[in-house]
Write a protein that holds these residues in place. Structure first.
Motif, PDB file in Angstrom:
ATOM      1  N   SER A  96      33.639  56.486  29.696  1.00  0.00           N
ATOM      2  CA  SER A  96      32.574  55.682  30.249  1.00  0.00           C
ATOM      3  C   SER A  96      31.381  55.691  29.296  1.00  0.00           C
ATOM      4  O   SER A  96      31.376  56.396  28.303  1.00  0.00           O
ATOM      5  N   ASP A  97      30.384  54.918  29.626  1.00  0.00           N
ATOM      6  CA  ASP A  97      29.156  54.918  28.850  1.00  0.00           C
ATOM      7  C   ASP A  97      28.133  55.882  29.432  1.00  0.00           C
ATOM      8  O   ASP A  97      27.023  56.009  28.939  1.00  0.00           O
ATOM      9  N   LEU A 119      33.351  57.522  39.109  1.00  0.00           N
ATOM     10  CA  LEU A 119      33.955  56.201  39.070  1.00  0.00           C
ATOM     11  C   LEU A 119      35.016  56.091  40.148  1.00  0.00           C
ATOM     12  O   LEU A 119      35.677  57.077  40.495  1.00  0.00           O
ATOM     13  N   VAL A 139      42.367  51.071  36.570  1.00  0.00           N
ATOM     14  CA  VAL A 139      40.999  50.942  36.071  1.00  0.00           C
ATOM     15  C   VAL A 139      40.087  51.847  36.874  1.00  0.00           C
ATOM     16  O   VAL A 139      40.389  52.215  38.011  1.00  0.00           O
ATOM     17  N   LEU A 183      36.088  51.976  37.984  1.00  0.00           N
ATOM     18  CA  LEU A 183      34.894  51.144  38.072  1.00  0.00           C
ATOM     19  C   LEU A 183      33.771  51.887  38.773  1.00  0.00           C
ATOM     20  O   LEU A 183      34.018  52.707  39.661  1.00  0.00           O
ATOM     21  N   GLU A 208      30.718  47.517  40.135  1.00  0.00           N
ATOM     22  CA  GLU A 208      31.869  46.804  39.588  1.00  0.00           C
ATOM     23  C   GLU A 208      32.996  46.703  40.613  1.00  0.00           C
ATOM     24  O   GLU A 208      33.638  45.665  40.727  1.00  0.00           O
ATOM     25  N   SER A 236      37.801  49.217  29.344  1.00  0.00           N
ATOM     26  CA  SER A 236      36.582  50.040  29.325  1.00  0.00           C
ATOM     27  C   SER A 236      36.190  50.463  27.910  1.00  0.00           C
ATOM     28  O   SER A 236      35.197  51.162  27.726  1.00  0.00           O
ATOM     29  N   LYS A 285      32.532  49.873  27.127  1.00  0.00           N
ATOM     30  CA  LYS A 285      31.590  50.894  27.594  1.00  0.00           C
ATOM     31  C   LYS A 285      31.691  52.158  26.749  1.00  0.00           C
ATOM     32  O   LYS A 285      30.688  52.754  26.378  1.00  0.00           O
ATOM     33  N   VAL A 300      35.108  44.601  33.409  1.00  0.00           N
ATOM     34  CA  VAL A 300      34.960  45.886  32.742  1.00  0.00           C
ATOM     35  C   VAL A 300      34.410  45.789  31.319  1.00  0.00           C
ATOM     36  O   VAL A 300      33.998  46.790  30.755  1.00  0.00           O
ATOM     37  N   CYS A 301      34.386  44.597  30.746  1.00  0.00           N
ATOM     38  CA  CYS A 301      33.872  44.458  29.378  1.00  0.00           C
ATOM     39  C   CYS A 301      32.886  43.295  29.296  1.00  0.00           C
ATOM     40  O   CYS A 301      33.194  42.250  28.731  1.00  0.00           O
TER      41      CYS A 301
END
Length: 171
Positions: A1-2, A7, A21, A23, A27, A65, A68, A100-101
């Motif tokens: 993640s960033d 999540l 995924v 999120l 998200e 992801s 991120k 996600v992007c």
């Protein structure tokens, strides 16, 4: 993640069990997806601090992801570990599934500014723009990496699951 956060796990139980995924709350709501549980997310820098070598090669398939995970990491001028090659599955990034992007152009710019250029996995040649935007796997090669030699065949034919076929002539 960033970021270090919780999540929501969105599991793909139907046709691709590897296509899960993760999120954040916003998200997940925007995608209209129910959570199958929560996980603790960490940043790539956190993981790289655990690596006890000066050089690492990364192969990542984190269902889009990558934007991120890599954008902030690449913008940091002090990385500590040299990563000559990064192999990414590009389909989820390029298609922006489930949001996600959102910053694909920022990711491409961060890779470029960090000295990386895209190469085709099958051809081992620099990727042309039309090929690059097709959602293929991409090998990002750093400018200081040991050069990768192109395959020594006259033509490579690539068949994709979506039915597209691409032919690449090699010189």
């Amino acid at each position: 993640s960033d970021k270090r956060t919780k999540l929501k796990a969105i599991l793909n139980k139907e046709n691709n069990q590897g296509g899960n995924v993760f999120l954040d709350d916003e998200e997940a709501r925007a995608a209209g997806k129910e959570s199958d549980g929560e996980v603790d997310a960490v940043k790539l820098a956190d993981i790289m601090e655990l690596v006890e070598t000066p050089v690492a090669i990364l192969k990542v398939d984190i269902e889009g992801s990558e934007c991120k995970v890599f954008t902030d990491y690449l913008k940091n001028p002090t990385k500590g570990i040299f990563i000559p090659y990064i192999l990414m599955e590009w389909y989820m990034i390029d298609s922006h599934m489930m949001g996600v992007c959102p910053n694909i152009s920022e990711l491409k710019e961060a890779l470029k500014n960090s000295g990386y250029h895209p190469m085709g996995v099958q051809t081992r040649m620099k990727i042309k723009k039309s090929f690059f935007e097709g959602g293929n796997n991409v090998l990002w090669v750093h400018q200081d990496a040991t050069p990768i030699q192109p395959l020594k065949v006259a033509e490579v034919v690539v068949h994709y699951e979506n039915g597209t076929v691409e032919r690449h002539r090699l010189v």
